[in-house]
Design an enzyme around this catalytic site. Structure first.
Site, mmCIF file in Angstrom:
data_model
loop_
_atom_site.group_PDB
_atom_site.id
_atom_site.type_symbol
_atom_site.label_atom_id
_atom_site.label_comp_id
_atom_site.label_asym_id
_atom_site.label_seq_id
_atom_site.Cartn_x
_atom_site.Cartn_y
_atom_site.Cartn_z
ATOM 1 N N LYS A 205 0.924 -1.137 0.138
ATOM 2 C CA LYS A 205 -0.034 -0.021 0.122
ATOM 3 C C LYS A 205 0.806 1.438 -0.032
ATOM 4 O O LYS A 205 0.779 2.248 -0.864
ATOM 5 C CB LYS A 205 -1.029 -0.186 1.377
ATOM 6 N N GLY A 265 -4.843 -2.170 5.499
ATOM 7 C CA GLY A 265 -3.975 -3.428 5.228
ATOM 8 C C GLY A 265 -4.679 -4.645 5.066
ATOM 9 O O GLY A 265 -4.821 -5.428 4.605
ATOM 10 N N ARG A 266 -5.256 -4.877 6.585
ATOM 11 C CA ARG A 266 -5.781 -6.078 6.854
ATOM 12 C C ARG A 266 -7.092 -6.326 6.158
ATOM 13 O O ARG A 266 -7.691 -7.292 6.427
ATOM 14 C CB ARG A 266 -5.816 -6.243 8.325
ATOM 15 N N HIS A 382 -5.064 -33.356 18.680
ATOM 16 C CA HIS A 382 -3.899 -34.121 19.371
ATOM 17 C C HIS A 382 -2.908 -33.531 19.929
ATOM 18 O O HIS A 382 -1.694 -33.980 19.863
ATOM 19 C CB HIS A 382 -3.388 -35.064 18.264
HETATM 20 C C1 G6Q Z 1 -2.395 -3.949 8.453
HETATM 21 C C2 G6Q Z 1 -1.245 -3.082 8.658
HETATM 22 C C3 G6Q Z 1 0.110 -4.004 8.134
HETATM 23 C C4 G6Q Z 1 0.344 -3.723 6.628
HETATM 24 C C5 G6Q Z 1 1.858 -4.194 6.264
HETATM 25 C C6 G6Q Z 1 2.144 -3.961 4.861
HETATM 26 O O1 G6Q Z 1 -3.395 -3.448 8.490
HETATM 27 O O2 G6Q Z 1 -1.316 -1.833 8.201
HETATM 28 O O3 G6Q Z 1 -0.042 -5.206 8.411
HETATM 29 O O4 G6Q Z 1 -0.241 -4.227 5.745
HETATM 30 O O5 G6Q Z 1 2.742 -3.444 7.154
HETATM 31 O O6 G6Q Z 1 2.117 -2.575 4.534
HETATM 32 P P1 G6Q Z 1 2.212 -2.179 2.934
HETATM 33 O O7 G6Q Z 1 1.248 -2.735 2.313
HETATM 34 O O8 G6Q Z 1 2.291 -0.523 3.017
HETATM 35 O O9 G6Q Z 1 3.667 -2.535 2.511
#
Ligand code: G6Q
Length: 545
Positions: A205, A265-266, A382
């Protein structure tokens, strides 16, 4: 703004005192309709939450709490693009990414839907070209392998979906995910690949993430061992908000798929971050996934709270975390292909609600997000199920049971499902001392030997679980399931009054690692760290070969 001051929280606290010793086993015995009363369905996805330590009154009180903290208004604010991620000054619109209606979604007065549709169209054209060979590698061969380079939200969601929907994969296309900056990850992935037929998707991102950029640079070096700089354009595409950084890296911005700052991101697998999914499964299946997410969104937005699956699951979670002091929640899919589902949920839930200050920046005096963990059944049985059955902690479990498998072994499937059901029943019922005694007598035990063994074989039971049952893990169903958990996390964030959409805890680590990296060089000055960190830096320098 603390939920502790609401009248429903107080009322739940009193109710907890009355209810804590009530046995679920008795509740089931008293009410033949308990399971049907405490079940909810959304378009083929069934939630049976009857094996929880609740009565009708508990559920009513939990729903009153959801009302009292203003949940219905917050839901609307999220769907309509209000700036609910206050600390980052952003709207939160993963739901717009899977909006299949004609309804506009406005951010700062601008409808974001045309942009979303344009990127989906760009993804479709690109996937089709890769699949029909029109987009080929530098020697004219068809692309056979997609390598996604990304981390966190730019990795876990797409990787989970690709694993889970492997039976829907386009013939002749493999997908790989490289996330860890540990060189082993990239090396072992590219070892088996040919540069001529590999397409790298650099997914970030921000396009500033150290791990992703390091992996992308090394991937390009590996590629250039066989090909030339001019060939890079055919083998590297990017997904990002940051066109300048993409271009600085050397990727043609014509081959960039845009995302926007209001995609967390998530929560981003539904955006162009899902490109590896679309390349692996085909764009039609990617859109089926979006359809599933959209179905859950409608359910979440339109159903009354008491018939709303994400709300029910979230409020049960609040009940255990805040009243029963449960510190963790297990999620156990009885489907091997959901092997990465819990890892995805770990990020989704723990990064969202692992917070100690509320939205107003004040320290919180109640528990927030639990630890999320689990692995596919039956393997966990298990291993760690011992602790869930007989340990001292209360650990609510979500069992996820797809009834049919894409693989033809019916006998295996029956055993798998029987195990899932057996676990939830055993957790609920337990086994009393009397039951153990008569079992041991039947086996020939008596006297001291019987008395010595008996307490070890008693199960207290009364341990809660939800069961999510679905006919088959299709793209639509996985879309629903994933969106269900996203909304569950959102609801809990509303109750706990935290911002579920920032992640300052992740930022700190990123910042510190950048400071320490150059200090590992032999002659570099070591800055002002604690003595442990300084000692360890020196030890690394000494041990490095
Ligand atoms: C998710 C976070 C984090 C992010 C990563 C990658 O919600 O913001 O997990 O997705 O740090 O970030 P970039 O996509 O910017 O590389």
């Amino acid at each position: 703004m603390t939920p502790l001051n609401t009248s429903s929280w107080q009322s739940l606290a009193r109710h907890y005192n009355d209810l804590k010793s009530i046995s679920m086993r008795e509740q089931f015995a008293l009410d033949a309709k308990r399971s049907s009363r405490l079940s909810q369905e959304c378009d083929g996805l069934l939630l049976d939450y009857s094996k929880n330590r609740v009565t009708t009154e508990t559920v009513e009180k939990l729903m009153r709490l959801a009302e009292e903290v203003g949940l219905p208004k917050r839901i609307e604010q999220m769907f309509t693009g209000d700036m609910i991620n206050e600390t980052e000054g952003r709207a939160v619109l993963h739901t717009a990414l899977r909006n299949r209606s004609d309804e506009p979604v406005l951010v700062d007065g601008q409808d974001v839907m045309p942009k979303i549709r344009a990127v989906l169209a760009q993804m479709r054209v690109f996937c089709d070209r890769v699949h029909n060979g029109e987009w080929s590698g530098y020697t004219g061969k068809k692309i056979t392998d997609i390598v996604n380079i990304g981390i966190g939200g730019s990795d876990l969601g797409p990787a989970m979906i690709c694993d889970a929907l492997e039976p829907y994969g386009v013939e002749g296309v493999g997908v790989h995910f490289v996330s860890n900056v540990d060189g082993t990850d990239l090396s072992t992935t590219v070892d088996d690949l040919s540069a001529e037929t590999t397409l790298f998707v650099v997914a970030s991102k921000t396009f500033t993430t150290q791990e992703t950029l390091t992996n992308a640079e090394s991937a390009r070096d590996w590629f250039l061992e066989s090909a030339s700089q001019a060939d890079v354009a055919k083998h590297f595409v990017a997904v990002s908000t940051n066109a300048k950084a993409v271009s600085d890296f050397g990727i043609d911005t014509d081959n960039m798929f845009e995302i926007w700052d209001w995609v967390g991101g998530r929560y981003s697998l539904w955006s162009a971050i899902g490109l590896p999914i679309a390349l692996y499964l085909g764009m039609d299946n990617f859109e089926r996934l979006l359809e599933g997410g959209y179905t859950m969104d409608k359910h979440f937005r339109e159903q009354p709270l008491a018939e709303n699956m994400p709300v029910i699951m979230a409020m049960l979670g609040v009940w255990y975390v805040n009243f029963f002091d449960a510190a963790s929640q297990a999620v156990v899919p009885y489907d091997h292909s959901l092997g990465r589902f819990t890892s995805h949920l770990q990020q989704l839930d723990m990064e969202s609600n692992g917070k100690t200050v509320n939205r107003q920046g004040k320290r919180i005096s109640y528990e927030t997000g639990p630890v999320i963990w689990g692995t596919p059944g039956t393997n966990g049985q298990h291993a760690y199920f011992q602790l869930i059955h007989q340990g001292t902690q209360l650990i609510p479990v979500d069992f996820i049971l797809p009834v049919n498998s894409h693989y033809p072994e019916v006998e295996h499937q029956n055993i798998l499902l029987a195990n899932g059901l057996a676990q939830s029943e055993a957790l609920m019922k337990g086994k009393t001392a009397e039951e153990v005694r008569s079992e041991l007598i039947k086996k020939g035990y008596e006297g001291d030997a019987l008395d010595a063994l008996l307490p070890h074989k008693v199960f207290t039971g009364n341990r809660p679980s939800n069961t999510l049952m679905l006919p088959l893990l299709t793209p639509e169903m996985l879309g629903k399931l994933t969106a269900l958990y996203e909304h569950k996390v959102f609801v809990q964030g509303v109750v706990w009054n935290v911002n579920s959409f920032d992640q300052w805890g992740v930022e700190l680590g990123k910042q510190l690692a950048k400071e320490i990296s150059p200090e590992l060089e032999d002659d570099a000055t070591i800055s002002d760290h604690d003595s442990s960190t300084v000692g360890l830096i020196k030890k690394i320098r000494e041990l490095r070969t």
